[in-house]
Motif scaffolding. Structure first.
Motif, PDB file in Angstrom:
ATOM      1  N   LEU A   1      -2.336  10.151  -0.074  1.00 26.69           N
ATOM      2  CA  LEU A   1      -3.149   9.152   0.628  1.00 26.69           C
ATOM      3  C   LEU A   1      -4.477   8.932  -0.078  1.00 26.69           C
ATOM      4  O   LEU A   1      -4.921   7.782  -0.257  1.00 26.69           O
ATOM      5  CB  LEU A   1      -3.378   9.592   2.074  1.00 26.69           C
ATOM      6  CG  LEU A   1      -2.150   9.581   2.990  1.00 26.69           C
ATOM      7  CD1 LEU A   1      -2.474  10.214   4.335  1.00 26.69           C
ATOM      8  CD2 LEU A   1      -1.633   8.152   3.191  1.00 26.69           C
ATOM      9  N   ILE A   2      -5.108  10.015  -0.502  1.00 25.41           N
ATOM     10  CA  ILE A   2      -6.401   9.890  -1.184  1.00 25.41           C
ATOM     11  C   ILE A   2      -6.249   9.104  -2.488  1.00 25.41           C
ATOM     12  O   ILE A   2      -6.974   8.134  -2.754  1.00 25.41           O
ATOM     13  CB  ILE A   2      -6.998  11.288  -1.463  1.00 25.41           C
ATOM     14  CG1 ILE A   2      -7.364  11.978  -0.148  1.00 25.41           C
ATOM     15  CG2 ILE A   2      -8.224  11.179  -2.366  1.00 25.41           C
ATOM     16  CD1 ILE A   2      -7.765  13.433  -0.308  1.00 25.41           C
ATOM     17  N   LEU A   3      -5.296   9.527  -3.322  1.00 25.33           N
ATOM     18  CA  LEU A   3      -5.099   8.864  -4.615  1.00 25.33           C
ATOM     19  C   LEU A   3      -4.580   7.444  -4.443  1.00 25.33           C
ATOM     20  O   LEU A   3      -4.965   6.533  -5.193  1.00 25.33           O
ATOM     21  CB  LEU A   3      -4.123   9.682  -5.470  1.00 25.33           C
ATOM     22  CG  LEU A   3      -4.596  11.084  -5.863  1.00 25.33           C
ATOM     23  CD1 LEU A   3      -3.479  11.845  -6.567  1.00 25.33           C
ATOM     24  CD2 LEU A   3      -5.826  11.006  -6.749  1.00 25.33           C
TER      25      LEU A   3
ATOM     26  N   LEU B   1       0.836  -1.202   0.000  1.00 25.56           N
ATOM     27  CA  LEU B   1       0.000   0.000   0.000  1.00 25.56           C
ATOM     28  C   LEU B   1       0.871   1.252   0.000  1.00 25.56           C
ATOM     29  O   LEU B   1       0.576   2.220  -0.714  1.00 25.56           O
ATOM     30  CB  LEU B   1      -0.928  -0.009   1.216  1.00 25.56           C
ATOM     31  CG  LEU B   1      -1.763   1.269   1.438  1.00 25.56           C
ATOM     32  CD1 LEU B   1      -2.671   1.536   0.247  1.00 25.56           C
ATOM     33  CD2 LEU B   1      -2.572   1.164   2.723  1.00 25.56           C
ATOM     34  N   ILE B   2       1.939   1.252   0.787  1.00 28.87           N
ATOM     35  CA  ILE B   2       2.845   2.399   0.823  1.00 28.87           C
ATOM     36  C   ILE B   2       3.460   2.648  -0.556  1.00 28.87           C
ATOM     37  O   ILE B   2       3.541   3.788  -1.031  1.00 28.87           O
ATOM     38  CB  ILE B   2       3.956   2.179   1.871  1.00 28.87           C
ATOM     39  CG1 ILE B   2       3.350   2.186   3.283  1.00 28.87           C
ATOM     40  CG2 ILE B   2       5.039   3.250   1.762  1.00 28.87           C
ATOM     41  CD1 ILE B   2       4.329   1.779   4.367  1.00 28.87           C
ATOM     42  N   VAL B   3       3.874   1.566  -1.221  1.00 24.67           N
ATOM     43  CA  VAL B   3       4.451   1.697  -2.567  1.00 24.67           C
ATOM     44  C   VAL B   3       3.415   2.264  -3.536  1.00 24.67           C
ATOM     45  O   VAL B   3       3.715   3.154  -4.349  1.00 24.67           O
ATOM     46  CB  VAL B   3       4.957   0.331  -3.065  1.00 24.67           C
ATOM     47  CG1 VAL B   3       5.419   0.426  -4.514  1.00 24.67           C
ATOM     48  CG2 VAL B   3       6.108  -0.168  -2.185  1.00 24.67           C
ATOM     49  N   ILE B   4       2.176   1.789  -3.437  1.00 25.74           N
ATOM     50  CA  ILE B   4       1.110   2.263  -4.323  1.00 25.74           C
ATOM     51  C   ILE B   4       0.799   3.728  -4.059  1.00 25.74           C
ATOM     52  O   ILE B   4       0.533   4.501  -4.989  1.00 25.74           O
ATOM     53  CB  ILE B   4      -0.148   1.389  -4.149  1.00 25.74           C
ATOM     54  CG1 ILE B   4       0.107   0.004  -4.749  1.00 25.74           C
ATOM     55  CG2 ILE B   4      -1.368   2.028  -4.803  1.00 25.74           C
ATOM     56  CD1 ILE B   4      -0.971  -1.006  -4.444  1.00 25.74           C
ATOM     57  N   ILE B   5       0.840   4.149  -2.801  1.00 25.58           N
ATOM     58  CA  ILE B   5       0.611   5.558  -2.466  1.00 25.58           C
ATOM     59  C   ILE B   5       1.660   6.442  -3.133  1.00 25.58           C
ATOM     60  O   ILE B   5       1.348   7.509  -3.673  1.00 25.58           O
ATOM     61  CB  ILE B   5       0.611   5.749  -0.934  1.00 25.58           C
ATOM     62  CG1 ILE B   5      -0.679   5.180  -0.329  1.00 25.58           C
ATOM     63  CG2 ILE B   5       0.757   7.220  -0.560  1.00 25.58           C
ATOM     64  CD1 ILE B   5      -0.697   5.165   1.180  1.00 25.58           C
TER      65      ILE B   5
END
Length: 420
Positions: free
Chosen positions: A287-289, A191-195
């Motif tokens: 965070l939103i995107l 998730l951090i990478v995707i953010i």
């Protein structure tokens, strides 16, 4: 065409070469299922082709580096744009070194995106060549920054191999408490990478659309000699719709977006970093995107992303990944020690007449060094291998990235120029 124009084109070529090489590494692993006759040969062929593209990209990246150096008059590592592009190049150098030792094409699936993300993130910052401020006008700039970045680059490769180990070795079908904990941890890292990816995509999207907002911010400083307050004003420009405005900032112009005509709230006063309000706004949008993109990927995969990626790594020996992660971190540690601590302290003494001053970047560089010291101690003395070692490698690189980026958001210090 000037040298700076050549450098810009060379960096773009490098970025495309890394992207195509990444796709090649993906095909070298995923395509084994289609190559029923000779899956090993398929991996070897695509791995060699992808490595060739990687070296082409690295050569072009070096052309960017040296032409910008010649055109700008100083080594291009003096601001966030230059440092991040240089760090991306060092990640590729570290990957090439590790690849030549272990010949593991799958490592490129995770290592190259780190370099691409760093270079793409660099593009968010002003790209003009800026004159060196007095504190940076020293030959120690070359020695300190280059060695520190190379050490961090090997930590990045250690992170990539560690994450691969966790994805390969974790039993995503198990319902035990320990397995569920590992599954949630991996999903959080993804998730951090995707953010981060969503943040970069969002910035490019709004820049392409020409969005901008401007604020006037008042700065109050105290003259050390007269003890009088000095009031100055600066203009802060946003390229993402302003959810947060600068602390004590006044609106100059804001383009409406989705019905939002003005910021929702003001940045807190305790955020002392350079342009902290704009950076906090960027974090919120990231965070939103990121959550939106993560949700879309989950809908497509219809399962946790870690479980979806796990089958792609079948056939890769997890012990090899564990060894690669350890070796990369072991190589990076002494280089980082020299660059981020020893050379940095020598330069600090020459520039500010003291070896140590508890500057935020100095403190977090020390925290990073202590973390990897503990990692090596636990690995060598306590026998922490496999999952424990890989989790430390992953967490360690998150600490590195906070030191490079996050500290500038919250705290102002002698290294705040790097956030401009």
């Amino acid at each position: 065409m000037s040298l700076l124009d050549v450098s810009a084109v060379a960096l773009l070529i490098a970025l495309f070469a890394y992207c195509f090489a990444f796709l090649g590494y993906v095909l070298s692993i995923a395509g084994r299922k289609w190559s029923n006759r000779d899956p090993k040969g398929h991996t070897s062929r695509w791995g060699k082709m992808s490595f060739g593209l990687t070296t082409v990209g690295l050569a072009s990246h070096m052309v960017y580096f040296f032409t910008r150096w010649a055109g700008g008059g100083h080594i291009p590592v003096s601001n966030m744009y230059e440092f991040m592009t240089f760090l991306g190049m060092m990640v590729i150098v570290a990957f090439v070194v590790v690849y030549l030792i272990y010949r593991t094409p799958a490592l490129g699936i995770f290592a190259l995106p780190v370099a691409v993300i760093l270079v793409a993130y660099a593009s968010v910052f002003p790209q003009e060549v800026q004159p060196l401020i007095p504190a940076l006008d020293s030959y120690w700039l070359k020695i300190h920054v280059t060695t520190a970045a190379l050490g961090e680059a090997f930590f990045a490769v250690g992170f990539a191999a560690g994450l691969m180990y966790l994805l390969r070795a974790t039993d995503f079908m198990s319902k035990t408490k320990q397995a569920r904990k590992a599954q949630r941890g991996i999903e959080l890292v993804l998730l951090i990478v995707i953010i981060v990816i969503a943040f970069i995509s969002g910035v490019f999207g709004f820049k392409a659309a020409g969005y901008h907002a401007e604020f006037s911010k008042q700065n109050i400083t105290v003259n050390k000699d007269t003890k009088e307050e000095v009031v100055t004003k600066e203009t802060v420009r946003y390229i993402l719709p302003p959810i947060v405005k600068p602390y004590k900032g006044e609106v100059i112009s804001v383009e409406p977006f989705l019905g939002m005509k003005e910021p929702l709230f003001e940045a807190p006063s305790w955020m002392k970093g350079v342009n902290a309000g704009r950076k906090l706004n960027t974090v919120i949008w990231s965070l939103i995107l990121g959550l939106l993109l993560y949700g879309i990927l989950r809908l497509i995969a219809r399962k946790p992303l870690g479980r979806a990626i796990h089958p792609l790594l079948d056939g890769i020996d997890p012990e090899d990944l564990d060894e690669i992660s350890y070796r990369a971190n072991a190589i990076g540690f002494p280089i980082f020690t020299l660059g981020a601590l020893i050379f940095a302290m020598i330069w600090a003494h020459q520039a500010w007449s003291r070896f140590w001053g508890w500057d935020p970047k100095e403190v977090w560089a020390l925290i990073t060094w202590l973390f990897y010291t503990a990692y090596l101690h636990l690995r060598l003395s306590k026998g922490w291998q496999g999952s424990k070692s890989s989790w430390l490698a992953v967490i360690g690189f998150i600490v590195v990235m906070f030191t490079l980026v996050g500290v500038n958001l919250v705290i102002a210090g002698l290294h705040s120029y790097s956030g401009v």
